[in-house]
Design an enzyme around this catalytic site. Structure first.
Site, short mmCIF file in Angstrom:
data_model
loop_
_atom_site.label_atom_id
_atom_site.label_comp_id
_atom_site.label_asym_id
_atom_site.label_seq_id
_atom_site.Cartn_x
_atom_site.Cartn_y
_atom_site.Cartn_z
CG HIS A 34 -1.89 1.12 1.28
ND1 HIS A 34 -3.00 1.20 0.47
CD2 HIS A 34 -1.92 2.23 2.05
CE1 HIS A 34 -3.66 2.30 0.74
NE2 HIS A 34 -3.04 2.96 1.69
CG HIS A 85 -10.34 4.38 2.36
ND1 HIS A 85 -10.93 4.64 3.56
CD2 HIS A 85 -9.02 4.54 2.57
CE1 HIS A 85 -10.02 4.97 4.46
NE2 HIS A 85 -8.85 4.92 3.88
#
Length: 714
Positions: A34, A85
């Site tokens: 990430h 998200h």
């Protein structure tokens, strides 16, 4: 949390000792997929991120682009950012989506910009599935609640349903901000001795390990087991933070800034100083906290929302504190910039002492194998055309998204000239007397069939959307979503979308100035389709644009291939999604850059009455969308393959209603075919003559068919 064995060996070798517990957790999060882009960074050099208009490119919290013709100290800049998200929105759709909005808005603030527009691109499993509906409703509610409360309009976006998102939905949010040269701030620390000041909400235990959680496949029990990794948002605090940030920037009190997002304080503060090859000394107990007995690791890595880290000259600290107090925000002087290591202490004990650059850039890149996908065979269904028309127009993918955007405040800020529901939104940038067109989305049906060609088509489709409003592409940001990259076929598809998106954006002179990568979107249901969301902006003089809806008079032409004879390809179409079968993906126009430039010019011509792009659902859906109670269309298709003509989805095509067909032909001469389809009427009826049969419906029937989402959620 645990650091992988191979990574631990590298850290031990660099530090010449075992890492502390806090260091190991910090490395695990900042070296996660990430944060470090370990599987994707080797591919991202394919993107062209440069251009005269680019002020700040990739690598900061958001990119900065100058509007055309804007030069010197008074130049007007826009900022662009996008983030995902995805995993949090599966576990907790409301808070996961809401905090995605909050995060991308704070990325905008950290550049010294004021947020002026949001775009959301959302992807879920099949609409008929109850769990998909639950996620869909929760995500939309979270976005609307947060965006409406902070007063930033959501003006554009997309919604797609595809069975392969069932176990892993995607929530991609883009934000556009406004700034200028005097107000511009970056995330690069400036000077040893400057103070590091934390402003915003108090730090709690929410969101711990969020970065590492976002770098793993979703397990079957993720909705319960991973809930602590999801942040909880407070939009009212964010609104105060927006206004406080504006005051701080107005007074020139900020030397550099970073939003506290992935990896919390540890991520933001270490990245700030690493960019300048500097260090920091942070006393963690100084952080204002909302929960008792927090330990060093929790303070360092919690991803509590609505927090900013500012670099401030010592003489300005008190003024920063006064402004924070004025807006009822917490303020802590947590340390200072140094020319040494990145160090953190807690109650007198050193818990982190590492080189900041190694912490941020030391993660080894993954060397992964890839396989190219097999092209599909041609196997077309035989379906009644009237039945096919009804099914495609009513598909959740092509149906009206009014249920979504009516929940968003898209008028707040008084800049929205063209709102959601059109091909692209237009935001009035009065400071430069220019309109900023914004389009955002992807097309999972396209990239599932042909990752490379589908991604090229997505870039062209977004560019066509802004050109239909009379704007020419200025810049773009991307959110590259893929499954588990350790699977060669998945990584091959991801390579395809990177290369396809990069190639078409370069062809269109739309530099990709920033973005986000989200991998490991894989669950027990399997990997998602490779999904390259693109948020593209275009600029134009003034704020007016031709409507999408037809006027009650004027001729109708199609710019681009109708799909005659052997040219038609239905691969990736909603038609095949509804009725089964397979086919190759359509070829794209030979000169897409010239097509977009010409379309933008024709859209702004006085003789143009309406413009609408043709893509998802093909000509059938675009014609249906143009019809209103006051204006109908009488159309004849000249070919001998009505299914192909109605439903193929080659991008780079547009319907133009004009008072001068000859002027349109002249403009597109040598650029694209121009096919006369018919004329407008004043009776609100759509009539499509297919030679041996006619499809006829009216505006009321079309509205009813396209209300699929409203009916499904009643």
């Amino acid at each position: 949390m645990s650091l992988a064995d191979s990574d631990r060996e590298l850290v031990v070798s660099e530090l010449d000792r075992e890492p502390t517990r806090a260091e190991a957790a910090l490395f695990e999060n900042l070296w996660s997929e990430h944060c470090a882009y370990r599987s994707s960074r080797p591919l991202l050099s394919a993107f062209d991120s440069e251009g005269e208009q680019v002020v700040v490119g990739p690598g900061d919290d958001a990119a900065v682009v100058a509007l055309p013709g804007e030069e010197g100290e008074d130049a007007t800049y826009i900022t662009m950012g996008i983030e995902s998200h995805n995993h949090p929105s599966y576990v907790d759709p409301f808070d996961g989506a809401a905090t995605g909005v909050g995060g991308i808005v704070r990325d905008t603030l950290s550049m010294g910009a004021y947020p002026i527009a949001l775009a959301d691109s959302l992807y879920f499993g099949e609409f008929d599935d109850d769990h998909s509906k639950y996620l869909f409703e929760g995500v939309v509610e979270g976005i609307s609640h947060y965006g409406n409360c902070i007063g930033v309009p959501t003006v554009a976006g997309s919604v797609d349903f595809h069975p392969d998102y069932e176990g892993n939905p995607l929530v991609n949010v883009a934000c556009v901000g406004l700034t200028n040269e005097d107000r511009l701030v970056t995330a690069e620390a400036q000077e040893p001795g400057n103070k590091l000041v934390l402003v915003g909400n108090a730090t709690g235990r929410d969101g711990l390990g969020g970065a590492s959680f976002a770098s793993e496949d979703l397990a079957e029990d993720a909705e319960t087991e991973d809930r602590p990794a999801v942040q909880v948002g407070d939009p009212y605090a964010e609104k105060l933070l927006i206004e406080a940030n504006e005051a701080l920037v107005d007074e020139g009190l900020i030397e550099s800034a970073r939003d506290l997002g992935a990896a919390g304080l540890g991520g933001a503060s270490s990245e700030m100083v690493a960019k300048a090859d500097l260090g920091a000394r942070i006393e963690l107990e100084r952080v204002h906290q909302r929960e008792p007995n927090m330990n060093a690791l929790e303070i360092l890595l919690a991803e509590s929302q609505e927090r900013m880290c500012y670099e401030v000259e010592p003489e300005n600290v008190e003024r920063v504190r006064e402004i924070a107090e004025r807006f009822d925000l917490g303020c802590s002087v947590i340390g200072e910039v140094t020319d040494g290591n990145y160090t953190c202490t807690f109650e007198g004990e050193t818990v982190v002492d590492v080189d900041a650059y190694f912490l941020g850039e030391g993660a080894p890149m993954n060397d992964l194998g890839s396989e190219d996908p097999e092209p599909p065979a041609t196997d077309l269904p035989d379906v009644d055309l009237a039945e096919a028309f009804d099914a495609v127009v009513a598909s959740p993918n092509t149906a009206s998204k009014r249920w979504v955007y009516r929940q968003y405040d898209h008028e707040v800020g008084a800049r929205t000239s063209v709102g959601p529901g059109d091909d692209a939104a237009i935001i009035a940038v009065r400071e430069a007397e220019q309109g900023l067109a914004l389009s955002s989305g992807a097309a999972p049906n396209w990239t599932a069939v042909a990752p490379y060609k589908g991604a090229r088509a997505i870039a062209l489709e977004n560019a066509t959307n802004v050109a239909a409003k009379g704007a020419t592409p200025l810049a773009a940001v991307d959110c590259l979503n893929g499954g588990n990259p350790e699977k060669p076929d998945v990584y091959g598809g991801f390579e395809g979308i990177v290369d396809g998106l990069a190639e078409m954006c370069e062809t269109l002179s739309a530099p990709v100035v920033g973005g986000n990568v989200s991998l490991y979107n894989d669950s027990v249901a399997g990997p998602i389709p490779p999904t390259p969301t693109l948020a593209l902006v275009g600029a134009k003089e003034g704020y007016d644009a031709p409507p999408l809806s037809a006027a009650p008079e004027g001729e109708l032409v199609l710019v681009g291939d109708l799909g005659l004879a052997d040219d038609v390809r239905l691969g990736g179409s909603e038609y095949l999604a509804q009725f089964g079968g397979s086919d190759r993906f359509p070829e794209l126009p030979d000169d897409p850059a010239a097509l977009i430039e010409t379309l933008a010019a024709v859209a702004d011509d006085d003789a143009t009455l309406a413009v609408h792009d043709v893509s998802h659902g093909g000509l059938a859906v675009s014609l249906a969308e143009m019809v209103t109670d006051d204006a109908g269309l009488e159309v004849s298709l000249p070919g001998d393959d009505p299914a192909g003509e109605l439903f193929h989805e080659q991008p780079g095509r547009a319907l133009i209603q004009t008072e001068s067909v000859e002027a349109v032909r002249e403009a597109f001469d040598g650029v694209a075919p121009v096919v006369e389809l018919g004329a407008a009427t004043d009776d609100g009826t759509l009539s499509v003559d297919l030679g041996d049969r006619t499809i006829e419906t009216d505006a009321a029937e079309i509205r009813e068919r396209r209300a699929t989402i409203e009916r499904g959620l009643e």
